[in-house]
Design an enzyme around this catalytic site. Structure first.
Site, PDB file in Angstrom:
ATOM      1  NE  ARG A 105      28.952   6.510  17.679  1.00  0.00           N
ATOM      2  CZ  ARG A 105      29.737   7.389  18.273  1.00  0.00           C
ATOM      3  NH1 ARG A 105      30.138   7.168  19.507  1.00  0.00           N
ATOM      4  NH2 ARG A 105      30.128   8.478  17.665  1.00  0.00           N
ATOM      5  CB  THR A 109      20.316   7.626  21.304  1.00  0.00           C
ATOM      6  OG1 THR A 109      20.673   6.634  20.327  1.00  0.00           O
ATOM      7  CG2 THR A 109      18.891   8.077  21.058  1.00  0.00           C
ATOM      8  CG  ASP A 201      32.704   7.883  10.522  1.00  0.00           C
ATOM      9  OD1 ASP A 201      33.049   6.763  10.094  1.00  0.00           O
ATOM     10  OD2 ASP A 201      31.562   8.123  10.919  1.00  0.00           O
ATOM     11  CG  ASP A 204      32.193   8.346   6.764  1.00  0.00           C
ATOM     12  OD1 ASP A 204      31.503   7.476   6.205  1.00  0.00           O
ATOM     13  OD2 ASP A 204      31.709   9.307   7.386  1.00  0.00           O
TER      14      ASP A 204
HETATM   15  C1  PRP Z   1      31.844   3.445  14.726  1.00  0.00           C
HETATM   16  C2  PRP Z   1      32.977   2.507  15.086  1.00  0.00           C
HETATM   17  C3  PRP Z   1      32.387   1.672  16.178  1.00  0.00           C
HETATM   18  C4  PRP Z   1      31.492   2.661  16.884  1.00  0.00           C
HETATM   19  C5  PRP Z   1      32.181   3.105  18.123  1.00  0.00           C
HETATM   20  O1  PRP Z   1      30.928   2.838  13.910  1.00  0.00           O
HETATM   21  O2  PRP Z   1      33.464   1.745  14.021  1.00  0.00           O
HETATM   22  O3  PRP Z   1      31.647   0.559  15.720  1.00  0.00           O
HETATM   23  O4  PRP Z   1      31.307   3.774  15.993  1.00  0.00           O
HETATM   24  O5  PRP Z   1      31.343   3.910  18.871  1.00  0.00           O
HETATM   25  P1  PRP Z   1      30.791   3.483  20.310  1.00  0.00           P
HETATM   26  O6  PRP Z   1      31.939   2.898  21.066  1.00  0.00           O
HETATM   27  O7  PRP Z   1      30.312   4.779  20.866  1.00  0.00           O
HETATM   28  O8  PRP Z   1      29.675   2.503  20.118  1.00  0.00           O
HETATM   29  P2  PRP Z   1      29.723   3.628  13.236  1.00  0.00           P
HETATM   30  O9  PRP Z   1      28.523   3.551  14.114  1.00  0.00           O
HETATM   31  O10 PRP Z   1      30.203   4.993  12.852  1.00  0.00           O
HETATM   32  O11 PRP Z   1      29.409   2.747  11.966  1.00  0.00           O
HETATM   33  P3  PRP Z   1      30.296   2.497  10.659  1.00  0.00           P
HETATM   34  O12 PRP Z   1      31.483   1.659  11.067  1.00  0.00           O
HETATM   35  O13 PRP Z   1      29.369   1.756   9.769  1.00  0.00           O
HETATM   36  O14 PRP Z   1      30.720   3.839  10.106  1.00  0.00           O
HETATM   37  N1  URA Z   2      33.255   6.186  15.635  1.00  0.00           N
HETATM   38  C1  URA Z   2      34.265   6.656  14.857  1.00  0.00           C
HETATM   39  O1  URA Z   2      34.438   6.215  13.702  1.00  0.00           O
HETATM   40  N2  URA Z   2      35.063   7.614  15.352  1.00  0.00           N
HETATM   41  C2  URA Z   2      34.917   8.096  16.583  1.00  0.00           C
HETATM   42  O2  URA Z   2      35.712   8.961  17.000  1.00  0.00           O
HETATM   43  C3  URA Z   2      33.875   7.601  17.375  1.00  0.00           C
HETATM   44  C4  URA Z   2      33.062   6.644  16.891  1.00  0.00           C
END
Ligand code: PRP
Ligand code: URA
Length: 210
Positions: A105, A109, A201, A204
């Site tokens: 994400r 945005t 997160d 993480d």
């Molecule tokens: C997180 C999560 C989803 C997304 C959800 O990923 O694992 O993929 O955010 O958010 P949304 O419904 O608003 O799209 P992130 O972008 O943090 O990537 P990561 O898994 O690599 O940490």
């Molecule tokens: N992605 C995450 O990992 N946690 C949240 O709460 C939202 C998006």
């Protein structure tokens, strides 16, 4: 008509979700719990799989039996956090093929940015389980389902752990044919697009990158 939304309220799932919410739960335990929740969710999300009648010979006699039939299965974790659910689902359906979609994400945005996509070549003939622990705005899951549909898949299920109402609504609007399974439906998103109360997160916490 929208697909079903199943909030899985089994006591084991509820207990494990409480543990992953805790900010003091460390990487090892968090990872194990996400995997265990994914296994329990998979048990429910596969309830509609088709069976066919067959015959089996026990040590005593022949008898009617049932085996899985119909479409073969594929798992598609959304990187990174979806990776944490893969082994837990494979515990129950070890022959499933596994594709990967990489999305992150944009922090400004909140829109998903694609950086990787590798799906099984026959995904169009498979029932697909999309895996991502967090359904926040729903942008990542909706885009991932777009990519999978573009390869011809018609029967897609989304499995997440924690969902926000906004995420469920967004996926239902763009993909009314997709059933959603989650372990908890939370209250809302905050100004940064994080699920509240949520668990922080997920990527993480699974990979220890914070
Ligand atoms: C997180 C999560 C989803 C997304 C959800 O990923 O694992 O993929 O955010 O958010 P949304 O419904 O608003 O799209 P992130 O972008 O943090 O990537 P990561 O898994 O690599 O940490
Ligand atoms: N992605 C995450 O990992 N946690 C949240 O709460 C939202 C998006």
């Amino acid at each position: 008509m929208n697909g079903k939304v199943m909030i899985l309220d089994h006591p084991l799932i509820r207990h494990k979700v409480s543990l992953i919410r805790n900010k003091d739960t460390g990487v090892k335990e968090f990872r194990e719990l996400i995997s265990e929740i994914a296994t329990l969710e998979a048990y429910e999300a596969t309830r509609d799989l088709q069976l066919e009648e067959t015959e089996v010979e026990t040590p005593l006699c022949k008898t009617k039996a049932e085996t899985l039939s119909g479409k073969k299965l594929a798992l598609v974790p959304i990187l990174r956090a979806g990776l944490g659910m893969v082994d837990g689902v494979l515990t129950l359906i070890p022959a499933a093929k596994v594709g990967h979609i990489g999305l992150y994400r944009d922090p400004e945005t909140l829109k998903p940015v694609k950086y990787y996509c590798k799906l099984p070549s026959d995904i169009g003939e498979r029932q697909v389980f999309v895996l991502d622990p967090m359904l926040a705005t729903g942008g990542s899951a909706s885009d991932a389902i777009d990519f999978i549909k573009a390869d011809g898949a018609k029967h897609i299920v989304l499995m997440c752990v924690i969902a926000a109402p906004e995420g469920i609504a967004a996926v239902q609007e763009r993909h009314p044919d997709v059933d959603i399974y989650c372990a908890a439906l939370d209250e809302k998103l905050n100004d940064h697009g994080y699920i509240v109360p949520g668990l922080g997160d997920a990527g993480d916490r699974i990979f220890g990158t914070k």
